[in-house]
Design an enzyme around this catalytic site. Structure first.
Site, short mmCIF file in Angstrom:
data_model
loop_
_atom_site.label_atom_id
_atom_site.label_comp_id
_atom_site.label_asym_id
_atom_site.label_seq_id
_atom_site.Cartn_x
_atom_site.Cartn_y
_atom_site.Cartn_z
CG HIS A 186 -0.49 0.19 3.09
ND1 HIS A 186 0.24 -0.86 2.71
CD2 HIS A 186 -0.22 0.64 3.92
CE1 HIS A 186 0.89 -0.35 4.14
NE2 HIS A 186 0.27 0.61 3.65
CG ASP A 187 2.31 3.32 3.14
OD1 ASP A 187 1.05 4.17 2.19
OD2 ASP A 187 2.14 3.38 4.63
CE LYS A 190 4.09 6.65 3.79
NZ LYS A 190 4.32 6.17 5.03
#
Length: 329
Positions: A186-187, A190
């Protein structure tokens, strides 16, 4: 093409296996005994081995143990047997994955091969997922066990929603499996955010907030590029949805697109709650750790605004499971 090594000391069985596999356009390697099997495996690295345990030179159990000791990637080992009670227990104890009954039936053989390919494919999927997820961990010092917990929370919610009349038709066992795999990405976006912003402890400026929010687009675009190259990895479509939309809010106040309600993909709505809950119960460099009850209260207060109310209900029904997962350090 996937290679299959047939390591059978019984010539009739060996020839029959080779014929059946070649009929299916499978690349077949052969070995007459255990020593030859070990040499072929070491040089060719077939992903699947079909073997007996009665090799005259190297005991079949010892051969399995030696392969397990040496292998870097998992080799799927199917043992052939006419005496299941005697052979199977020990074979599985030393590392066999499956068995094939003798006399050999073509239909059974092909189904065993298909099953092994699914297992190997799932292992490869997980390798890709966690390799990508590790990129996030190298940038965000707070990630740690966060990724593991997110996947577990998401699976618990989806399993509970499967019992809900409104959402049950949308959730299959494949959906749950893909969700538990995809949630850890999901991240991933980053990795594209500079450290000065990613690890800032103070309040973001308007421009910094805009840059930070871009991790959703970066993540989705990154996964889409992988999906284009490996279209057979179906879970990547869901992973892209989650990466792009897990910061959307039920009332439309989220980002990057301000989607409202069910316009937000279900997978992203599930991960949104899992992600926020884990952030609440975890100490971060920008906030203290909240108790389970405090975190639960915040989730409830956000039902209908940040979160899908039905997903909040699923969370409440499974709060004991959330407590157990939250304890993973």
């Amino acid at each position: 093409m996937m290679k299959v090594l047939v390591a059978e000391s019984n010539e009739q069985n060996r020839n029959q296996l080779v014929q059946y596999l070649e009929d299916e356009q499978i690349h077949v390697l052969t070995a007459n005994d255990g020593q030859e099997a070990l040499e072929v495996w070491s040089n060719e690295y077939p992903k699947i081995i079909i073997m007996d345990v009665d090799s005259p030179d190297i005991n079949g159990y010892s051969l399995i143990e030696e392969i397990r000791r040496r292998e870097l990637d998992h080799t799927y080992i199917i043992v052939t047997t006419s005496d299941e009670d005697v052979i199977l227990g020990r074979s599985f104890d030393v590392g066999a994955d499956d068995f094939l009954s003798v006399p050999i039936r073509k239909t059974e053989l092909i189904y065993r091969i298909k099953a092994s390919e699914k297992v190997l494919s799932n292992q490869e999927n997980q390798t890709v997922i966690y390799a990508l997820a590790q990129l996030t961990e190298t940038r965000d010092v707070e990630t740690g066990k966060h990724l593991e917990r997110i996947g577990l929370y998401a699976k618990v919610i989806a399993t509970e929603l499967n019992e809900n009349p409104q959402y049950g038709s949308l959730i299959s066992s494949q959906f749950i499996h893909h969700l538990s795999l995809s949630a850890v990405l999901h991240d991933i976006g980053k990795v594209g955010i500079e450290d000065a912003i990613l690890r800032k402890t103070g309040i973001y400026t308007q421009e910094e907030r805009k840059i930070m929010q871009a991790h959703t687009i970066i993540g989705a675009n990154t996964i889409d590029k992988v999906a284009d190259k490996y279209p057979f990895m179906g879970f990547l479509k869901m992973a892209s949805e989650i990466a792009r939309y897990h910061h959307e809010k039920w009332d439309g106040s989220g980002y990057p697109e301000g989607l409202i309600g069910e316009a937000i993909p279900l997978s992203a709505r599930i991960v949104a709650l899992a992600d926020v809950f884990d952030a609440l119960i975890t100490e971060r460099y920008y906030k203290p750790k909240y108790s389970f009850e405090e975190s639960k209260k915040i989730i409830l207060e956000s039902s209908g605004s940040h979160f899908d109310p039905i997903i909040v209900e699923a969370f409440l029904k499974q709060e004991e499971a959330f407590k157990e997962i939250a304890a993973i350090e």
